[in-house]
Scaffold this active site. Structure first.
Site, mmCIF file in Angstrom:
data_model
loop_
_atom_site.group_PDB
_atom_site.id
_atom_site.type_symbol
_atom_site.label_atom_id
_atom_site.label_comp_id
_atom_site.label_asym_id
_atom_site.label_seq_id
_atom_site.Cartn_x
_atom_site.Cartn_y
_atom_site.Cartn_z
ATOM 1 N N THR A 99 0.925 -5.238 3.263
ATOM 2 C CA THR A 99 1.905 -4.218 3.639
ATOM 3 C C THR A 99 1.377 -3.362 4.782
ATOM 4 O O THR A 99 0.158 -3.207 4.946
ATOM 5 C CB THR A 99 2.214 -3.303 2.432
ATOM 6 O OG1 THR A 99 2.995 -2.174 2.862
ATOM 7 C CG2 THR A 99 0.931 -2.768 1.808
ATOM 8 N N ASP A 100 2.288 -2.778 5.554
ATOM 9 C CA ASP A 100 1.868 -1.870 6.614
ATOM 10 C C ASP A 100 1.263 -0.578 6.054
ATOM 11 O O ASP A 100 0.590 0.169 6.763
ATOM 12 C CB ASP A 100 3.035 -1.542 7.547
ATOM 13 C CG ASP A 100 4.190 -0.811 6.866
ATOM 14 O OD1 ASP A 100 4.218 -0.755 5.620
ATOM 15 O OD2 ASP A 100 5.072 -0.301 7.576
ATOM 16 N N GLU A 101 1.481 -0.322 4.776
ATOM 17 C CA GLU A 101 0.965 0.910 4.177
ATOM 18 C C GLU A 101 -0.557 0.921 4.075
ATOM 19 O O GLU A 101 -1.149 1.991 3.852
ATOM 20 C CB GLU A 101 1.599 1.142 2.807
ATOM 21 C CG GLU A 101 3.098 1.395 2.873
ATOM 22 C CD GLU A 101 3.658 2.007 1.604
ATOM 23 O OE1 GLU A 101 2.954 2.819 0.978
ATOM 24 O OE2 GLU A 101 4.786 1.671 1.245
ATOM 25 N N TYR A 152 -0.820 2.427 -4.619
ATOM 26 C CA TYR A 152 -0.265 1.118 -4.257
ATOM 27 C C TYR A 152 -0.925 0.572 -3.006
ATOM 28 O O TYR A 152 -1.423 -0.554 -2.979
ATOM 29 C CB TYR A 152 1.248 1.228 -4.051
ATOM 30 C CG TYR A 152 1.821 0.095 -3.222
ATOM 31 C CD1 TYR A 152 1.776 -1.226 -3.687
ATOM 32 C CD2 TYR A 152 2.378 0.334 -1.959
ATOM 33 C CE1 TYR A 152 2.273 -2.262 -2.919
ATOM 34 C CE2 TYR A 152 2.884 -0.700 -1.197
ATOM 35 C CZ TYR A 152 2.828 -2.000 -1.672
ATOM 36 O OH TYR A 152 3.311 -3.028 -0.904
ATOM 37 N N LYS A 156 -3.459 -2.775 -2.359
ATOM 38 C CA LYS A 156 -3.187 -3.857 -1.408
ATOM 39 C C LYS A 156 -4.325 -4.003 -0.400
ATOM 40 O O LYS A 156 -4.667 -5.120 0.011
ATOM 41 C CB LYS A 156 -1.868 -3.601 -0.688
ATOM 42 C CG LYS A 156 -0.633 -3.640 -1.585
ATOM 43 C CD LYS A 156 -0.418 -5.008 -2.222
ATOM 44 C CE LYS A 156 0.111 -6.015 -1.220
ATOM 45 N NZ LYS A 156 0.455 -7.305 -1.856
#
Length: 429
Positions: free
Chosen positions: A175-177, A201, A205
């Site tokens: 994810t870009d997060e 979260y 990741k």
């Protein structure tokens, strides 16, 4: 179609207890009525790819890829959808494929090594797309152990199993997060940018990515990492902002924004995301990282306005009084990244392009949820609350205060403690 957990019935469900355990409703009409949605890309099949396992295959983005690869390459690839059927997945997402000879479903958990290895060996898997993950940021603040277990340990199990059987391609979906918050005046982030996750979260990741890197270095595992920004579209479980708000407005209920609604997100239509993963499968280079990014950046407050207009609830020129009827506020998350911004140049160099404008994608999405959303997952009432809590596979509705005006962030820490207390109480029952 085949199912691991018992003899397959004509509707693709193995037994009654299976349906009850997952809260699954047998509704033939809803998946038969819905359009079959896939991407648009098609490449020359790869000679060394035959059997593709897609974890989380009954979930949102993964099911788009399952449908796309199954229907686009019927004579080249066998697609095995691997999913434990958690609260946010549904066999409706792939039921249209039940009679396809190149499609199989395996009910399994990525954190269970014996189930993972059994699937890999049974279907002679040579390629893995690893989508399966806990992904709802709000839940990660109060249920963080589950995120670490699924996202980190589950990835470790899959990597170790892939090493054991000699997988030829391992495409890990991140994810870009993992990059963390990007300031308004900062450049879009490249794949080489430092990882700085800010919530449980995103941290899980990023940790999973570190495991992938370690298996690349230590065991020469042929892997690719993909970091995508927000994806939206039909088939997304209504815990995320776009489907949740559509479902609320369709029920003539106001939407509830966290904080002041100012955080922005970039949104990519699911069909374009499916094309991106198809492109990476066929054109991507092993050992590389690819950002899958859109340029459609929209604040949460602006998104509400667009949905209200698209659903013909207000006009584009509506005033603040009209908006106040439909937009309410509650406190923010314990921490809420203001924006993410990733550079997709590397993916575009492979030939991918974003084809669906946000206006068109939103129109299709609104239409789909109005027609099918209320039947797709059964009763989703509790999910539509501002801060739902997950206990096991049960979603619990919250009763947080809602205001006509933006809320300050001071309640965030109290909310964090409350979620943790509720989650612990439910887990110990």
């Amino acid at each position: 179609m085949t199912i691991k957990s018992g003899p397959a019935s004509p509707n693709g469900v193995s037994n009654t207890s299976f349906r009850e355990t997952n809260g699954f409703l047998e509704d033939y009409a809803v998946w038969n009525e819905a359009p079959v949605l896939i991407g648009t890309t098609k490449f020359e099949p790869l000679p060394d790819v035959k059997n593709i396992m897609i974890t989380g295959g009954a979930g949102f983005i993964a099911s788009w890829l399952v449908r796309h690869l199954t229907l686009t390459y019927p004579h080249a690839y066998n697609i095995i959808s691997f999913d434990k059927l958690d609260y946010c997945s549904s066999l409706h997402n792939t039921r249209i494929l039940n009679d396809r000879r190149n499609f199989s479903f395996y009910q399994g958990d990525v954190t269970n090594p014996s189930e993972v290895v059994d699937c890999l060996e049974r279907y002679n898997i040579d390629t893995i797309f690893h989508f399966a993950a806990q992904s709802h940021v709000d839940l990660s603040f109060g249920n963080s152990y589950a995120f670490t277990h699924t996202n980190v340990y589950g990835t470790h199990v899959l990597l170790e199993s892939a090493k054991r059987v000699g997988i030829k391609r391992f495409i890990h979906v991140s994810t870009d997060e993992v990059y963390g918050e990007v300031k308004d005046d900062d450049d879009d982030l490249l794949e080489s940018s430092i990882l700085a996750p800010t919530n449980p979260y995103a941290a899980s990741k990023a940790a999973a990515e570190m495991l992938v890197h370690s298996y690349q270095k230590s065991f020469k595992l042929p892997a690719i990492i993909v970091r995508s920004n927000n994806v939206y579209g039909p088939h997304q479980y209504p815990e995320k902002i776009i489907p949740k708000f559509i479902c609320l407005l369709d029920r003539s209920k106001p939407v509830v924004l966290h904080g002041d609604g100012s955080p922005t997100r970039r949104y990519l239509y699911a069909g374009d995301a499916a094309d991106a993963f198809d492109t990476i499968l066929h054109k991507g280079q092993l050992g590389q990282i690819y950002n899958v990014g859109s340029l459609d950046e929209i604040s949460n407050l602006s998104l509400c306005h667009k949905l209200l207009v698209e659903m013909d609830i207000i006009t584009a020129e509506a005033g603040s009084a009209d908006l106040a009827r439909w937009i309410k506020y509650t406190h923010d998350r314990p921490f809420n990244d203001h924006r993410y911004a990733i550079d997709n140049t590397k993916l575009r160099q492979l030939g991918w392009e974003q084809k669906t404008s946000f206006a068109e994608g939103l129109r299709v999405t609104v239409d789909w949820y109005r027609k099918y959303g209320h039947r797709w997952w059964g009763d989703i009432t509790k999910v539509l609350s501002p801060f739902p809590v997950l206990a096991g596979r049960e979603v619990i509705s919250d009763h947080e205060p809602v205001s006509d005006h933006p809320q300050g962030g001071s309640d965030g820490q109290r909310k964090k403690r409350r979620i943790g207390e509720v989650s612990n109480d439910r887990a110990n029952e």
